[in-house]
Design a protein around this motif. Structure first.
Motif, PDB file in Angstrom:
ATOM      1  N   HIS A  68      -6.026  41.845 -41.626  1.00 32.73           N
ATOM      2  CA  HIS A  68      -5.873  41.791 -40.083  1.00 32.73           C
ATOM      3  C   HIS A  68      -4.424  41.198 -39.841  1.00 32.73           C
ATOM      4  N   SER A  69      -3.773  41.213 -40.895  1.00 37.60           N
ATOM      5  CA  SER A  69      -2.416  40.846 -40.773  1.00 37.60           C
ATOM      6  C   SER A  69      -1.549  41.546 -39.690  1.00 37.60           C
ATOM      7  N   ASP A  71      -2.916  43.386 -37.154  1.00 39.95           N
ATOM      8  CA  ASP A  71      -3.423  43.533 -35.726  1.00 39.95           C
ATOM      9  C   ASP A  71      -2.339  43.292 -34.785  1.00 39.95           C
ATOM     10  N   ASP A  72      -1.721  42.139 -34.794  1.00 40.60           N
ATOM     11  CA  ASP A  72      -1.036  41.791 -33.473  1.00 40.60           C
ATOM     12  C   ASP A  72       0.225  42.942 -33.259  1.00 40.60           C
ATOM     13  N   ALA A  73       0.573  43.297 -34.578  1.00 39.20           N
ATOM     14  CA  ALA A  73       1.765  44.583 -34.500  1.00 39.20           C
ATOM     15  C   ALA A  73       1.042  45.788 -34.055  1.00 39.20           C
ATOM     16  N   ASP A  75      -1.378  46.078 -31.931  1.00 42.37           N
ATOM     17  CA  ASP A  75      -1.328  46.030 -30.355  1.00 42.37           C
ATOM     18  C   ASP A  75      -0.084  46.141 -29.805  1.00 42.37           C
ATOM     19  N   ARG A  76       0.774  45.422 -30.469  1.00 42.40           N
ATOM     20  CA  ARG A  76       2.199  45.603 -29.613  1.00 42.40           C
ATOM     21  C   ARG A  76       2.825  47.060 -29.564  1.00 42.40           C
ATOM     22  N   ASP A  79       0.875  48.936 -26.994  1.00 39.65           N
ATOM     23  CA  ASP A  79       1.466  48.386 -25.722  1.00 39.65           C
ATOM     24  C   ASP A  79       3.009  49.164 -25.511  1.00 39.65           C
TER      25      ASP A  79
END
Length: 165
Positions: A68-69, A71-73, A75-76, A79
């Motif tokens: 899950h490390s 996931d934010d990347a 999403d960015r 976007d």
């Protein structure tokens, strides 16, 4: 024995004594090195066992965290990608196949409701080819640039042959 042989034998004995005297510190150093290597090997084996135990005991939690490390990347990235005008245009282009699918489904449903034999074809889904489309378009544009360059070379050659350069 002759004097010459005695002299050579004495010399060999002296040199042998010197070699034995000089080799004693070497043997001691080699023994120390071997002991240090064995000690280091045992220390490393002990540390390896502790490390391996820790890996076995913690792998699942670390793997879950790692999975899950990003996931934010991700999403960015999506976007940023969605904000690109070229990507928006590509999405609109790809949306056409979905629109066609909805039209076909609606027409099939209408034929069935009317009791007609369904003659409307099934939707053909095909693989998204964004990268292939980009490469294909780049190749087309590169060929066009190559043709312009070829024309310039031809004109330059012609001018040279005509004496107009």
């Amino acid at each position: 024995m002759t004097a010459e042989i005695e002299k050579a034998a004495d010399r060999v004995a002296k040199l042998r004594a010197q070699a034995e005297k000089a080799s004693a510190p070497l043997a001691d150093a080699e023994a120390q090195l071997k002991e240090a290597q064995e000690t280091e090997g045992a220390r490393r084996a002990e540390r390896a066992a502790a490390y391996n135990r820790d890996v076995v005991d913690t792998w699942q939690a670390r793997a879950d965290e790692a999975s899950h490390s990003g996931d934010d990347a991700r999403d960015r990235f999506f976007d940023a990608l969605s904000a690109e005008p070229w990507f928006t245009a590509f999405v609109e282009f790809r949306a056409a196949r979905h629109k066609r699918g909805h039209i076909l489904t609606e027409a099939q449903r209408a034929q069935s409701a009317l009791g007609e034999v369904v003659t409307v074809p099934e939707q053909r889904w095909y693989q998204a080819t964004l990268l292939e489309d980009i490469v294909s378009h780049a190749d087309k544009k590169a060929a066009e640039l190559g043709a312009v360059f070829d024309h310039e070379l031809t004109d330059k050659r012609e001018a040279h042959l005509s004496g107009k350069d």
